[in-house]
Scaffold this active site. Sequence first.
Site, short mmCIF file in Angstrom:
data_model
loop_
_atom_site.label_atom_id
_atom_site.label_comp_id
_atom_site.label_asym_id
_atom_site.label_seq_id
_atom_site.Cartn_x
_atom_site.Cartn_y
_atom_site.Cartn_z
N SER A 1 -22.77 4.18 16.71
CA SER A 1 -22.13 5.47 16.38
C SER A 1 -20.89 5.25 15.50
CB SER A 1 -21.78 6.25 17.65
OG SER A 1 -21.20 5.48 18.66
N GLY B 1 -19.05 0.76 18.99
CA GLY B 1 -18.54 -0.51 18.46
C GLY B 1 -19.61 -1.17 17.59
N LEU B 2 -19.20 -2.27 16.96
CA LEU B 2 -20.11 -2.99 16.06
C LEU B 2 -21.32 -3.56 16.80
CD1 LEU B 2 -17.42 -5.07 14.12
CD2 LEU B 2 -18.78 -3.19 13.17
N SER B 3 -22.36 -3.86 16.04
CA SER B 3 -23.51 -4.55 16.61
C SER B 3 -23.02 -5.94 17.07
CB SER B 3 -24.60 -4.71 15.54
OG SER B 3 -25.73 -5.35 16.07
N GLY B 4 -23.37 -6.30 18.29
CA GLY B 4 -22.94 -7.60 18.81
C GLY B 4 -21.58 -7.57 19.49
N GLY C 1 -20.93 -5.99 22.23
CA GLY C 1 -21.15 -6.08 23.68
C GLY C 1 -21.35 -4.75 24.37
N LYS C 2 -21.72 -3.72 23.61
CA LYS C 2 -21.89 -2.37 24.19
C LYS C 2 -22.97 -2.35 25.27
CE LYS C 2 -22.99 -0.56 20.21
NZ LYS C 2 -22.90 -1.80 19.41
N SER C 3 -24.14 -2.86 24.92
CA SER C 3 -25.27 -2.82 25.87
C SER C 3 -24.97 -3.69 27.08
CB SER C 3 -26.56 -3.31 25.21
OG SER C 3 -26.84 -2.53 24.09
S1 ADX Z 1 -26.27 3.95 15.06
O1 ADX Z 1 -25.42 3.52 13.93
O2 ADX Z 1 -27.25 4.96 14.66
O3 ADX Z 1 -25.47 4.37 16.23
P1 ADX Z 1 -27.85 2.34 16.86
O4 ADX Z 1 -26.87 1.94 17.90
O5 ADX Z 1 -28.78 3.47 17.17
O6 ADX Z 1 -27.06 2.61 15.47
O7 ADX Z 1 -28.75 1.09 16.46
C1 ADX Z 1 -28.13 -0.12 16.15
C2 ADX Z 1 -29.06 -1.31 16.37
O8 ADX Z 1 -30.10 -1.28 15.42
C3 ADX Z 1 -28.28 -2.58 16.14
O9 ADX Z 1 -27.82 -3.14 17.36
C4 ADX Z 1 -29.29 -3.48 15.47
O10 ADX Z 1 -29.99 -4.21 16.47
C5 ADX Z 1 -30.28 -2.56 14.82
N1 ADX Z 1 -30.15 -2.37 13.35
C6 ADX Z 1 -31.15 -2.49 12.47
N2 ADX Z 1 -30.74 -2.18 11.21
C7 ADX Z 1 -29.44 -1.87 11.29
C8 ADX Z 1 -28.45 -1.46 10.34
N3 ADX Z 1 -28.74 -1.31 9.05
N4 ADX Z 1 -27.19 -1.23 10.78
C9 ADX Z 1 -26.89 -1.37 12.07
N5 ADX Z 1 -27.76 -1.74 13.03
C10 ADX Z 1 -29.04 -1.98 12.66
#
Ligand code: ADX
Length: 206
Positions: free
Chosen positions: A109, A35-38, A40-42
């Site tokens: 991911s 899912g998107l950053s923020g 709530g995955k972690s």
């Molecule tokens: S993934 O896309 O390769 O799966 P992953 O989960 O390891 O990403 O890392 C994401 C975390 O890195 C985010 O929660 C955020 O804190 C940080 N981050 C820093 N730069 C980026 C970016 N360009 N896109 C997304 N997340 C980023």
Amino acid sequence: MVHLIGNIVWQETKVSREDRYRLNKHKSCLLWFTGLSGAGKSTLAIALEKELYDFGIRSYVLDGDNIRHGLNKNLGFSPEDRKENIRRIGEVAKLFVDAGLFALSAFISPYREDRQMVRERFVPGEFIEVYVKCPLEVCERRDPKGLYKKARKGEIQNFTGISAPYEEPLNPEIIVETDKQTLEQSVQQIIGYLKERGLLDMVHGG
Ligand code: ADX
């Protein structure tokens, strides 16, 4: 059967997966949070880990930000690096599952193909994709690390949801909607799924 890649022979061991299940008294699987950053995955993985611990289940959280401090600290956020990030995590998660643990992975991911590549490393039923669904506006409002703000200002490139894609899962085993349900409801939804599939059943003997 002898597995061979180049000059490398797969070393068989004497403790089977079933032996480990009996020793631990439970089975193993991988819960893949995406899912998107923020979204709530972690938070969800950490809450679920505690719940599983209270059930007597050995589990471990693999978290994007943490893994990028160590194992994957040489990787950035280009599509190629994200693919390699996910490939390595998939392999690490496989080791955890082979070792008889519940692996909980919390990575954006964003690419379907990368998640599928991990799924294919597992037998059916062992890989459980959990889509942590939350609208971009809500994630952006939460902005727990202030990264969306930076991404909007152009201070971070390739930021998922802003300047890089997120491909929603088409057929995840579980969908939790973190803007609509409480953390506890989401945890119990996943526990319910695991119970239904017999993954929380006690394994006897050994
Ligand atoms: S993934 O896309 O390769 O799966 P992953 O989960 O390891 O990403 O890392 C994401 C975390 O890195 C985010 O929660 C955020 O804190 C940080 N981050 C820093 N730069 C980026 C970016 N360009 N896109 C997304 N997340 C980023």
